[in-house]
Design an enzyme around this catalytic site. Structure first.
Site, mmCIF file in Angstrom:
data_model
loop_
_atom_site.group_PDB
_atom_site.id
_atom_site.type_symbol
_atom_site.label_atom_id
_atom_site.label_comp_id
_atom_site.label_asym_id
_atom_site.label_seq_id
_atom_site.Cartn_x
_atom_site.Cartn_y
_atom_site.Cartn_z
ATOM 1 N N GLU A 185 33.762 59.975 -4.137
ATOM 2 C CA GLU A 185 32.489 60.451 -4.716
ATOM 3 C C GLU A 185 31.932 61.520 -3.795
ATOM 4 O OE1 GLU A 185 29.466 57.328 -4.762
ATOM 5 O OE2 GLU A 185 30.375 56.402 -2.999
ATOM 6 N N LEU B 215 29.548 54.077 -5.139
ATOM 7 C CA LEU B 215 28.260 53.616 -5.657
ATOM 8 C C LEU B 215 28.268 53.694 -7.188
ATOM 9 C CD1 LEU B 215 25.366 52.855 -4.526
ATOM 10 C CD2 LEU B 215 24.726 55.155 -5.229
ATOM 11 N N TYR C 7 18.337 51.052 0.036
ATOM 12 C CA TYR C 7 17.382 52.040 -0.456
ATOM 13 C C TYR C 7 17.698 52.413 -1.904
ATOM 14 C CZ TYR C 7 20.606 56.060 -0.081
ATOM 15 O OH TYR C 7 21.639 56.945 -0.257
ATOM 16 N N LYS D 36 23.920 50.073 -1.981
ATOM 17 C CA LYS D 36 23.210 51.296 -1.565
ATOM 18 C C LYS D 36 22.524 51.056 -0.217
ATOM 19 C CE LYS D 36 20.807 55.221 -3.659
ATOM 20 N NZ LYS D 36 21.772 56.231 -3.254
HETATM 21 N N1 PDD Z 1 22.197 59.389 -3.662
HETATM 22 N N2 PDD Z 1 27.066 58.270 -4.655
HETATM 23 C C1 PDD Z 1 26.384 58.246 -3.500
HETATM 24 C C2 PDD Z 1 27.102 57.968 -2.234
HETATM 25 C C3 PDD Z 1 24.985 58.481 -3.506
HETATM 26 O O1 PDD Z 1 24.298 58.445 -2.357
HETATM 27 C C4 PDD Z 1 24.328 58.765 -4.731
HETATM 28 C C5 PDD Z 1 22.849 59.016 -4.832
HETATM 29 C C6 PDD Z 1 25.106 58.792 -5.906
HETATM 30 C C7 PDD Z 1 24.497 59.059 -7.256
HETATM 31 O O2 PDD Z 1 23.774 57.941 -7.702
HETATM 32 P P1 PDD Z 1 22.541 58.102 -8.706
HETATM 33 O O3 PDD Z 1 23.041 58.827 -9.883
HETATM 34 O O4 PDD Z 1 22.173 56.702 -8.993
HETATM 35 O O5 PDD Z 1 21.462 58.863 -7.959
HETATM 36 C C8 PDD Z 1 26.463 58.532 -5.827
HETATM 37 C C9 PDD Z 1 20.764 59.556 -3.634
HETATM 38 C C10 PDD Z 1 20.256 60.531 -4.620
HETATM 39 C C11 PDD Z 1 20.349 59.863 -2.210
HETATM 40 O O6 PDD Z 1 20.932 59.247 -1.325
HETATM 41 O O7 PDD Z 1 19.446 60.677 -1.991
#
Ligand code: PDD
Length: 286
Positions: A182, A206, A35, A150
């Site tokens: 994270e 991620l 996703y 992801k």
């Molecule tokens: N999540 N780490 C994890 C485990 C995440 O699920 C996310 C983002 C991030 C931040 O990544 P980015 O800056 O690319 O959004 C780091 C999204 C927002 C979600 O699952 O809703």
């Protein structure tokens, strides 16, 4: 749950109630899918090319062919945002390995992936939590060893976020071997003097799209970005802490497991980076 939403599913824009996926979908049975989440401001997408690039990489890592070119994705995304009249919020995209009789190994080549997108209205830019700062808790990192992908397999993050909710806080930072990996849905940062510290990329976390943008902005501001591991104790004693994601942009952290960070208010660098990120996002909307 907004029933009025229009959902994109396998080539069609459908009312929410009509967007149905078969029970044999491998996303449902095995969490066999990928996703992405892009933010929307003023009806347009934030840093979306980078999210589409990560979607392509994630799909490649698990051997699902990307059903669309970047231009096709963008056209579908733009259409969906317009159909939902979305001004500010999130665009969720998901691709699974498709529908086939349950069997762990991949279905035959040519089985079409399931492609789905929906939107969620959300205040991200003027989020009041950014003014007070977020409290967080720390939890053990229970995840698999390819967190750079992801994947829709998010059970460990679901449990982590529930622990945060039960503690009455916004986010949980996951910890492994004494170091913060994270957030459950965000990237973790701390500030020490004029140094911004975040974990280096690896299979353990991620590669955050917001992380990269914020690192670039910090460097443009003359700050030093240090990619290294840090512990919960170091974060508690840091000058500032914050987390980044498409759904929160830059969120100052003011309490970790009940311990106040800095003076308990969003720190100046966290606030500055949030403002810079918002300005950059608004200038580069697609
Ligand atoms: N999540 N780490 C994890 C485990 C995440 O699920 C996310 C983002 C991030 C931040 O990544 P980015 O800056 O690319 O959004 C780091 C999204 C927002 C979600 O699952 O809703």
């Amino acid at each position: 749950m907004s029933q009025a939403r229009i959902v994109y599913l396998n080539g069609e824009f459908l009312p929410y109630a009509e967007a149905k996926v078969p029970v044999m979908d491998r996303g449902f049975l095995f969490a066999d899918g990928i996703y992405e989440v892009s933010a929307v401001l003023s009806g347009r997408l934030v840093d979306n090319a980078a999210h589409l690039a990560r979607l392509d990489r994630s799909l490649g890592e698990i051997g699902i062919r990307n059903p669309h070119t970047g231009a096709e994705w963008l056209a579908l995304q733009t259409d969906l945002v317009a159909r939902n009249g979305l001004g500010e919020g999130l665009l969720y995209m998901q691709v699974t390995r498709g529908v086939f009789e349950r069997d762990f190994a991949f279905p035959p080549a040519g089985t079409p992936p399931t492609v789905m997108m929906f939107t969620q209205a959300k205040t991200i830019g003027a989020n009041p939590l950014a003014e007070t700062g977020a409290a967080i808790v720390t939890v053990p990192d229970l995840r698999w060893k390819r967190r750079d992908i992801k994947s829709v397999a998010l059970l460990a993050q679901v449990i982590a976020k529930q622990q945060a909710a039960e503690a009455g806080v916004a986010e949980a930072w996951m910890v492994e071997d004494g170091a913060v990996t994270e957030g459950s849905s965000s990237t973790a940062f701390i500030v020490a003097g004029d140094r911004i510290v975040t974990r280096p990329l690896s299979h353990a976390l991620l590669p955050g799209i917001t992380r990269l943008a914020v690192m670039r902005l910090a460097e443009e501001e003359g700050l030093t970005v240090e990619e290294r591991l840090f512990s919960v104790e170091e974060a508690m004693g840091a000058d500032e802490a914050f987390y980044t994601s498409a759904s929160s942009f830059v969120m100052p952290v003011v309490r970790i497991d009940g311990t106040t960070v800095g003076d308990g208010r969003p720190g100046p660098l966290s606030r500055r980076l949030r403002a810079l990120y918002l300005a950059m996002a608004r200038e580069t909307l697609e």
